[in-house]
Motif scaffolding. Structure first.
Motif, mmCIF file in Angstrom:
data_model
loop_
_atom_site.group_PDB
_atom_site.id
_atom_site.type_symbol
_atom_site.label_atom_id
_atom_site.label_comp_id
_atom_site.label_asym_id
_atom_site.label_seq_id
_atom_site.Cartn_x
_atom_site.Cartn_y
_atom_site.Cartn_z
ATOM 1 N N UNK A 182 4.331 -2.767 12.170
ATOM 2 C CA UNK A 182 3.556 -2.200 10.940
ATOM 3 C C UNK A 182 4.397 -2.918 9.805
ATOM 4 N N UNK A 183 3.756 -2.695 8.524
ATOM 5 C CA UNK A 183 4.321 -3.551 7.454
ATOM 6 C C UNK A 183 5.763 -3.059 6.753
ATOM 7 N N UNK A 184 5.840 -2.032 7.304
ATOM 8 C CA UNK A 184 7.336 -1.393 6.666
ATOM 9 C C UNK A 184 8.474 -2.224 7.416
ATOM 10 N N UNK A 215 3.028 9.207 7.172
ATOM 11 C CA UNK A 215 3.383 7.999 6.689
ATOM 12 C C UNK A 215 2.341 7.270 5.876
ATOM 13 N N UNK A 228 8.633 3.366 2.399
ATOM 14 C CA UNK A 228 8.276 2.017 2.256
ATOM 15 C C UNK A 228 7.128 1.811 1.260
ATOM 16 N N UNK A 272 -0.783 -2.397 16.415
ATOM 17 C CA UNK A 272 -1.509 -1.323 15.879
ATOM 18 C C UNK A 272 -1.193 0.008 16.642
ATOM 19 N N UNK A 317 -3.368 -1.222 7.266
ATOM 20 C CA UNK A 317 -2.798 -1.491 8.467
ATOM 21 C C UNK A 317 -3.524 -2.589 9.218
#
Lengths: 326, 730
Positions: free
Chosen positions: B725-727, A143, A305, B645, A230
């Motif tokens: 999460x961002x995606x 990721x 992404x 997280x 994140x």
């Protein structure tokens, strides 16, 4: 950690004339000591270079000179940097944690190793650590890995924020080796992994980074380092953009764009710069230009992404300089 | 008379020791001749160890011994799991203990451990939770019944009730397995002396830890003493004894020296426990006015083949939170070849509330109803299925007070209706619930001739504030200043205590301490009236009153210190025990709360920021608002981690790819806004005379749902898979 010989270098000449194989230079130690404890790095000898006279942050007319042993926090807080090179200060402040920034040197920052979890676990394969042992990340946890500059042997992301800003600023690193001194454009310092991901830089064995020089940006240039991650501290970039922009009236006169968190090395984006130069940076124009950032991108199973995130990050960063939006 | 410190925001009595570094944790102990252990763990996820080459390790500098399944330690029982370490060559999961190296220094032990070469016959592990769901089974263990159906008269199935509901929402929710990551890694210093064993080890249950170690080493429990005065976080993962403790104790016996073993951070991920991965399917059926007609909630939780705890998600939440005509909760487990699964802060409620409280938000959206109004519409006044009231329930007040403090009235129901610059702003809320537990607890109160008192129980303070609360409760019951009360805990030799978990410590200690103090005063009175040297000699015991540290009768009075001194008694003491409290047949016992939060999401890069959060808690009497607030905030942080997280990355071979604190993300200060925590402070005297319930875990419950609901309000995106999460928002 394996037993090793420990010495303190007395001078740069002394350091670079030691037999290179199995020798590791120790500056802040924030990467090297970690990797030695994990047995990822197993140097036969460790040479402490902290007493070398590679200090100083000096701003003269054409540029900024930073001694390679200056600590990240010292550079980030230096008035010459915060006033004249805010892009560097911003990139440094977004790096690591205050504790790490107090220890880590500028030269060491540029040579820090990837955060790829397979590189750091000696129980797994890793072509960067042990050539030919395979890359579990390509089919595994990827990721946070790169989408630009990857090869079939390595997809590890280059971790430095500072290097991204320096690539945007066309910085030069001064290196000193047994054969003398040479200057290397920072863009040439980093190699693509290709089939030899264990070779990460153009430094020759034993060569030591002694100084980083950064040319000044033309007056009227605005800049920003936008880091998407994140969590909001102590975390590497999922994607970052270093952008410096100079307008002439309503159009872009000059722009520099570099990206982090997405490439196997700090990634300058000339195609994006070209698409913006001479244009009025309306949101649609900027978004269209940012689309060039992902030309040739090769996403993996978990990081698709990043292809969209990179375009959005650049777009947001550029627009924030155009109209001052957050 | 000393004013009672009860209910006051008293500073931690151990605070100075902690911030000055003088509080000695387990790993800070260095008995004479101590040596160091380093565990060996398996590099494969399943199979058999064919051989272990330990020759290089044995000849490495400083090495005293290497123990493996081929040269085992004498162990009779497992710890925290259903097998005994080093007694066979089976590898049950990746990162399992397969040996220990003992050397003079930590570095020598660690470096020698790296020289051990292990060969395996590998077999593929069942490590994928998702792949195991189709073959999930109904659990046999667990505290909640796995299936509960409560159907209205004439209704034959929950699906029938859903089909007949005018408005139905349904969704599948999921979250990965999670690890506690207490700041203090598990550490053991095992010191054999005088025919017994002293173990320094951070634990939530000193007495239980001593019993487990005794069983593993075939000792009489009285031969093992566990000392654990300071614990650097537990969160459920120090409630159980793990293999490291018993292997270290056995190694110390074998080498004849004290041995210290401190787990590395990666080892804490596999040698100790973790929280199940959880998948959930939930459906709500309602009338147009919001009245719930049907609630169907099924969950699948991972369970380690090594044991022993799984998340009972619906059974701890949907089972009791709302009034509904028809209810179905169902729980299955997916048994995997992974490290032991165990308790982790609000086990069951943490995951269950995510699904239930998001589904309630989805229903409110479908009904165009305010989420708070929907919850009040279905407010339960009796426990569904048992029809008994709660001993004390003020959840409605939590909603009202929380909405007011937070400014909930400013929320716009339509998603993406509010933006500031490039940031969408959204609000969300959720309910919190956690059972009020009380476990067997004994407390000793000892009045000393110097005018001080000792209050003792074999409990633990894992950062919870129990040192301070014990002193406060003692000062309150004895009517003396707190600095004259010496709290004692963290020692298995003290009066028995079940341990610090289930948010039950204060509720257990308070009534036992009250009884012990009363009994000690009775003994004191007996001395006062019977001893000729007492100024109260000859008084009628029934007429003697204890008040503010002194006995009073007939216009005369004497402090307990003066009385004990005058009568030649060094001390007088009494021990009292309390068990589970309240008549369960007549009442239900829970704590409640409500969270309200605001998030910001960047319209370009989908970064998510938690910008405000208000939590109102109904947990009975609050003994110390400062430490209680600390507990709730810590609990809320766990919820933030759950939402944004945390999650283990378990690879097909069972390796946890992010078993370190750089790759397993937990919130940092920069991620968390100031937290607005408010306590209602309504005493629950049905539950116990002190009126206290507990605050350790309820802060976690519902936070993830509140955040996910705020994300929906900000963006119109319903994220049902954690972490967000961002995606998932791009």
């Amino acid at each position: 950690m394996r037993p090793f010989r420990f010495d303190v270098a007395r001078s740069v000449e002394d350091a670079v004339h030691r037999p290179a194989p199995g020798l590791a230079y120790l500056a802040g130690g924030t990467t090297l000591v970690d990797l030695m404890k994990l047995e990822v790095a197993n140097p036969a000898a460790v040479l402490d270079i902290n007493r070398l006279p590679l200090r100083g942050i000096r701003s003269d007319g054409p540029g900024l000179r930073i001694g390679a042993l200056e600590r990240m926090s010292a550079v980030a807080g230096h008035p010459a940097v915060t006033s004249g090179y805010p892009l560097l200060a911003e990139a440094l402040r977004h790096s690591a944690s205050p504790q790490v920034r107090n220890m880590a040197s500028i030269g060491g920052n540029l040579l820090q190793r990837t955060r790829c979890g397979y590189f750091r676990d000696v129980r797994t394969g890793c072509n960067k650590r042990v050539p030919g042992s395979g890359c579990p990340a390509i089919e595994g946890e990827n990721r946070t890995h790169a989408v630009l500059g990857t090869s079939d042997t390595c997809v590890a992301t280059h971790p430095s924020d500072l290097a991204v800003a320096l690539v945007a600023l066309d910085a030069t690193v001064l290196v000193h080796g047994a054969g003398g001194r040479r200057a290397l454009p920072i863009a040439d310092l980093y190699l693509l992994p290709g089939s030899t991901p264990d070779q990460e830089t153009a430094l020759r064995p034993g060569e030591l980074i002694t100084e980083v020089t950064v040319p000044a940006l033309p007056a009227g240039t605005r800049s920003t380092y936008l880091k998407i991650r994140d969590r909001q501290s102590y975390e590497f970039a999922l994607c970052s953009a270093a952008v410096a922009l100079r307008m002439r009236g309503r159009v872009v006169r000059e722009v520099r764009v570099a990206a982090g968190g997405v490439g196997t090395r700090p990634w300058r984006l000339p195609a994006v710069e070209d698409a913006l130069t001479g244009r009025a940076p309306r949101p649609d124009v900027v978004a269209a230009a940012a689309a060039h950032a992902v030309d040739g991108a090769r996403p993996l199973s978990q990081n698709r992404f990043k292809v969209l995130l990179l375009q959005r990050t650049i777009t947001r960063a550029v627009l924030s300089l155009v109209d001052g939006r957050g | 008379m000393a004013d009672s410190p009860l209910g006051r925001p008293v500073n931690r009595v151990d605070g100075r020791r902690k911030v000055t570094g003088t509080a000695a944790y387990a790993a800070d102990q260095h008995p004479d001749r101590m040596v160091h252990g380093h565990l060996l763990v398996s590099d494969v996820g399943h199979g058999t160890i064919r051989s272990m080459d330990t020759a290089a390790a044995r000849s490495a500098p400083g090495v005293l011994a290497v123990f493996t399944p081929f040269e085992p330690l004498a162990l009779a029982a497992g710890a925290g799991q259903n097998w005994v370490p080093l007694q066979d060559t089976l590898v049950r999961y990746h990162g399992q203990v397969i040996g220990i190296v003992v050397a003079d220094t930590f570095e020598q032990a660690r470096d020698a451990a790296a020289l051990v070469r292990t060969d395996y016959d590998e077999t593929p592990p069942a490590a994928s939770f998702a792949a195991g769901i189709p073959t999930a089974t109904v659990p046999t263990g667990g505290w909640e019944p796995p299936v509960v159906d409560i159907l209205a008269d004439g209704v034959t199935s929950i699906d029938e009730a859903l089909a007949a509901s005018p408005v139905v929402v349904s969704g599948n929710y999921s979250q990965p397995s999670k690890h506690h990551n207490a700041m203090e890694p598990h550490a053991t210093v095992a010191d054999w002396r005088d025919g017994g064993l002293v173990v320094h080890g951070g634990t939530q249950a000193p007495a239980g830890h001593a019993r487990s170690i005794a069983a593993a080493l075939r000792l009489d429990p009285a031969q093992v003493r566990v000392l654990s005065p300071y614990v650097g976080g537990g969160f459920g993962n120090k409630a159980t004894t793990w293999a490291d403790a018993v292997v270290t104790a056995a190694a110390a016996r074998a080498v004849g020296r004290p041995v210290k073993t401190v787990l590395t951070r990666p080892q804490t991920f596999t040698v100790t426990g973790h929280r199940s991965a959880v998948a959930q399917a939930i459906a709500l059926g309602a009338d147009h006015d919001g009245t719930l007609i049907a609630l169907k909630h099924d969950a699948w939780s991972s369970l380690s083949g090594s044991g022993s705890v799984f998340e009972s998600a619906p059974g701890t939440t949907s089972r009791m939170l709302y009034r509904t005509a028809n209810l179905h909760v169902g729980q299955k487990v997916v048994t995997l070849d992974v490290p032991p699964s165990t308790f982790m802060r609000a086990p069951g409620e943490e995951s269950g509330s995510f699904a239930l409280e998001c589904a309630m938000d989805e229903l409110a959206t479908a009904l165009r109803m305010d989420p708070v109004a929907l919850r009040l519409k279905n407010y339960a006044t009796v426990l569904p299925g048992r029809n008994v009231p709660w001993s004390s329930k003020h959840l409605d007040e939590c909603y009202r007070v929380g909405a007011s403090r937070f400014g909930w009235a400013r929320r716009r129901a339509t998603p993406s209706a509010v933006a500031e610059g490039d940031w969408w702003v959204g609000m969300g809320m959720a309910t919190a619930v956690y059972p009020a537990n009380r476990f067997p607890t004994s407390v000793r109160v000892r009045l000393l001739a110097d005018g001080t008192a000792a209050v003792s129980t074999a409990s633990a303070d894992l950062g919870t504030g129990m040192w301070t609360v014990l002193a406060q409760l003692g000062a309150d019951r004895l009517g003396i200043a707190m600095d004259r009360v010496r709290p004692e805990l963290g020692d298995s030799a003290l009066p028995a205590n079940f341990g610090a978990f289930g948010s039950a410590s204060t509720a257990g200690v308070a009534p036992a301490l009250r009884d012990a103090a009363a009994a000690a005063v009775r003994s004191l009175t007996e001395i006062a009236v019977s001893d000729e040297r007492s100024v109260l000699h000859g008084a009628d015991p029934a007429g003697v009153e204890y008040r503010a540290g002194a006995l009073h009768a007939g216009g005369r009075s004497v402090t307990f210190g003066a009385l004990l001194t005058a009568t030649g008694h060094p001390a007088v003491e009494a021990t009292a025990s309390g068990g589970p409290g309240g008549p369960p047949a007549e009442y239900a016992f829970h704590s409640f709360g409500a969270h309200f939060c605001e998030v910001r999401v960047n319209r370009w890069t989908a970064e998510l920021r938690l910008s405000r959060i208000t939590t109102v808690v109904d947990a009975g009497t609050i003994v110390n608002p400062k430490t209680a607030r600390n507990q709730i905030e810590g609990g809320m942080l766990f919820g933030v981690g759950q939402a944004l997280f945390e999650g283990a990355q378990v690879e097909p071979n069972g390796r946890i790819a992010n078993a370190n604190l750089a790759d397993y993300l937990i919130p940092v200060n920069a991620d968390v806004p100031p937290m607005d925590v408010h306590f209602l402070d309504h005493p629950d005297t049905v539950f116990n005379p002190a009126g206290v319930r507990g605050v350790g875990e309820i802060g976690t419950v519902g936070v993830a749902a509140a955040i996910a609901n705020a994300v929906f309000n900000a963006t119109g995106r319903r994220v049902r898979d954690l972490p967000i999460t961002v995606e998932k928002l791009l």
